[in-house]
Design a protein around this motif. Structure first.
Motif, PDB file in Angstrom:
ATOM      1  N   GLU A  56       0.732  -1.098   0.026  1.00  0.00           N
ATOM      2  CA  GLU A  56       0.044   0.022  -0.132  1.00  0.00           C
ATOM      3  C   GLU A  56       0.856   1.317  -0.047  1.00  0.00           C
ATOM      4  N   VAL A  57       0.578   2.349  -0.897  1.00  0.00           N
ATOM      5  CA  VAL A  57       1.287   3.318  -1.072  1.00  0.00           C
ATOM      6  C   VAL A  57       0.256   4.633  -0.905  1.00  0.00           C
ATOM      7  N   MET A  58       0.894   5.782  -0.707  1.00  0.00           N
ATOM      8  CA  MET A  58       0.051   7.004  -0.636  1.00  0.00           C
ATOM      9  C   MET A  58       0.703   7.917  -1.644  1.00  0.00           C
ATOM     10  N   ILE A  59      -0.059   8.449  -2.505  1.00  0.00           N
ATOM     11  CA  ILE A  59       0.438   9.140  -3.444  1.00  0.00           C
ATOM     12  C   ILE A  59       0.126  10.790  -3.481  1.00  0.00           C
ATOM     13  N   GLN A  60       0.941  11.660  -3.036  1.00  0.00           N
ATOM     14  CA  GLN A  60       0.606  13.042  -2.601  1.00  0.00           C
ATOM     15  C   GLN A  60       0.706  13.937  -3.920  1.00  0.00           C
ATOM     16  N   THR A  61      -0.219  14.552  -4.074  1.00  0.00           N
ATOM     17  CA  THR A  61      -0.320  15.536  -5.486  1.00  0.00           C
ATOM     18  C   THR A  61      -1.046  16.322  -5.269  1.00  0.00           C
ATOM     19  N   THR A  62      -1.448  17.346  -6.185  1.00  0.00           N
ATOM     20  CA  THR A  62      -2.596  18.384  -6.089  1.00  0.00           C
ATOM     21  C   THR A  62      -3.677  17.881  -7.188  1.00  0.00           C
ATOM     22  N   LYS A  63      -4.796  18.567  -6.952  1.00  0.00           N
ATOM     23  CA  LYS A  63      -5.942  18.268  -7.971  1.00  0.00           C
ATOM     24  C   LYS A  63      -5.575  18.660  -9.449  1.00  0.00           C
ATOM     25  N   HIS A  64      -4.784  19.476  -9.604  1.00  0.00           N
ATOM     26  CA  HIS A  64      -4.383  20.054 -10.790  1.00  0.00           C
ATOM     27  C   HIS A  64      -3.388  19.074 -11.595  1.00  0.00           C
ATOM     28  N   CYS A  65      -2.562  18.629 -10.639  1.00  0.00           N
ATOM     29  CA  CYS A  65      -1.454  17.667 -11.239  1.00  0.00           C
ATOM     30  C   CYS A  65      -2.143  16.153 -11.434  1.00  0.00           C
ATOM     31  N   TRP A  66      -3.056  15.821 -10.632  1.00  0.00           N
ATOM     32  CA  TRP A  66      -3.633  14.501 -10.480  1.00  0.00           C
ATOM     33  C   TRP A  66      -4.045  13.898 -11.930  1.00  0.00           C
ATOM     34  N   PRO A  67      -4.636  14.494 -12.851  1.00  0.00           N
ATOM     35  CA  PRO A  67      -5.071  14.031 -14.050  1.00  0.00           C
ATOM     36  C   PRO A  67      -3.834  13.398 -14.756  1.00  0.00           C
ATOM     37  N   GLU A  68      -2.925  14.379 -15.005  1.00  0.00           N
ATOM     38  CA  GLU A  68      -1.686  14.064 -15.976  1.00  0.00           C
ATOM     39  C   GLU A  68      -0.846  13.094 -15.171  1.00  0.00           C
ATOM     40  N   LEU A  69      -0.761  13.035 -13.770  1.00  0.00           N
ATOM     41  CA  LEU A  69       0.033  12.119 -13.014  1.00  0.00           C
ATOM     42  C   LEU A  69      -0.648  10.506 -13.190  1.00  0.00           C
ATOM     43  N   LYS A  70      -1.952  10.520 -13.032  1.00  0.00           N
ATOM     44  CA  LYS A  70      -2.603   9.393 -13.143  1.00  0.00           C
ATOM     45  C   LYS A  70      -2.495   8.580 -14.601  1.00  0.00           C
ATOM     46  N   LYS A  71      -2.517   9.648 -15.511  1.00  0.00           N
ATOM     47  CA  LYS A  71      -2.240   8.974 -16.942  1.00  0.00           C
ATOM     48  C   LYS A  71      -0.917   8.397 -17.091  1.00  0.00           C
ATOM     49  N   ASN A  72      -0.047   9.080 -16.468  1.00  0.00           N
ATOM     50  CA  ASN A  72       1.274   8.637 -16.607  1.00  0.00           C
ATOM     51  C   ASN A  72       1.419   7.303 -15.935  1.00  0.00           C
ATOM     52  N   ILE A  73       0.925   7.341 -14.700  1.00  0.00           N
ATOM     53  CA  ILE A  73       0.904   6.014 -13.963  1.00  0.00           C
ATOM     54  C   ILE A  73       0.411   4.721 -14.552  1.00  0.00           C
ATOM     55  N   GLU A  74      -0.750   5.194 -15.251  1.00  0.00           N
ATOM     56  CA  GLU A  74      -1.455   3.927 -15.915  1.00  0.00           C
ATOM     57  C   GLU A  74      -0.650   3.443 -16.959  1.00  0.00           C
ATOM     58  N   MET A  75      -0.079   4.378 -17.455  1.00  0.00           N
ATOM     59  CA  MET A  75       0.883   4.000 -18.767  1.00  0.00           C
ATOM     60  C   MET A  75       2.262   3.065 -18.358  1.00  0.00           C
ATOM     61  N   MET A  76       2.543   3.125 -16.915  1.00  0.00           N
ATOM     62  CA  MET A  76       3.721   2.623 -16.617  1.00  0.00           C
ATOM     63  C   MET A  76       3.611   0.966 -16.589  1.00  0.00           C
ATOM     64  N   PRO A  77       4.798   0.257 -16.544  1.00  0.00           N
ATOM     65  CA  PRO A  77       4.654  -1.127 -16.542  1.00  0.00           C
ATOM     66  C   PRO A  77       4.408  -2.054 -15.262  1.00  0.00           C
ATOM     67  N   ILE A  78       3.514  -1.307 -14.554  1.00  0.00           N
ATOM     68  CA  ILE A  78       3.196  -1.913 -13.390  1.00  0.00           C
ATOM     69  C   ILE A  78       1.653  -2.131 -13.222  1.00  0.00           C
ATOM     70  N   GLU A  79       1.209  -2.901 -12.541  1.00  0.00           N
ATOM     71  CA  GLU A  79      -0.204  -3.185 -12.109  1.00  0.00           C
ATOM     72  C   GLU A  79      -0.431  -2.222 -10.890  1.00  0.00           C
ATOM     73  N   ILE A  80      -1.324  -1.419 -10.980  1.00  0.00           N
ATOM     74  CA  ILE A  80      -1.591  -0.583  -9.614  1.00  0.00           C
ATOM     75  C   ILE A  80      -3.228  -0.200  -9.518  1.00  0.00           C
ATOM     76  N   GLU A  81      -3.687  -0.351  -8.024  1.00  0.00           N
ATOM     77  CA  GLU A  81      -5.211  -0.222  -8.045  1.00  0.00           C
ATOM     78  C   GLU A  81      -5.208   0.629  -7.217  1.00  0.00           C
ATOM     79  N   PHE A  82      -5.888   1.761  -7.743  1.00  0.00           N
ATOM     80  CA  PHE A  82      -6.299   2.986  -6.759  1.00  0.00           C
ATOM     81  C   PHE A  82      -7.404   2.574  -6.149  1.00  0.00           C
ATOM     82  N   MET A  83      -7.416   2.938  -4.375  1.00  0.00           N
ATOM     83  CA  MET A  83      -8.343   2.714  -3.647  1.00  0.00           C
ATOM     84  C   MET A  83      -9.237   4.042  -3.311  1.00  0.00           C
ATOM     85  N   LYS A  84     -10.321   3.973  -2.693  1.00  0.00           N
ATOM     86  CA  LYS A  84     -10.998   4.869  -2.297  1.00  0.00           C
ATOM     87  C   LYS A  84     -10.813   5.303  -1.006  1.00  0.00           C
TER      88      LYS A  84
END
Length: 84
Positions: A56-84
């Protein structure tokens, strides 16, 4: 940036709604890779391990940066599940 509402009212925190913390789960062997890849993206976010055993990890970001960061993370060669 100019925040006129902050200049008028010192009780208003212009950055109060900017911070965002995303919790995620991934294979523990991929945590270090996620940290390095996010770090390589510049100042879009910071990854902190909250439970190494469970992956389990915590990703600290801003509401403005999150869309770009999420897109990049989803393109990474890892399987990740975002939790609520």
């Amino acid at each position: 940036m100019n925040f006129p509402e902050v200049q008028k009212d010192h009780d208003v925190n212009a950055y109060a709604n900017a911070d965002l913390i995303i919790k995620a789960h991934l294979d523990r062997s991929e945590i270090q890779m996620l940290c390095k890849l996010v770090e390589g993206l510049g100042h879009l976010g910071v990854v902190t391990t909250t439970d190494k055993v469970l992956g389990e990890v915590m990703i600290q970001t801003t509401k403005h940066c999150w869309p770009e960061l999420k897109k990049n993370i989803e393109m990474m060669p890892i399987e990740i599940e975002f939790m609520k």
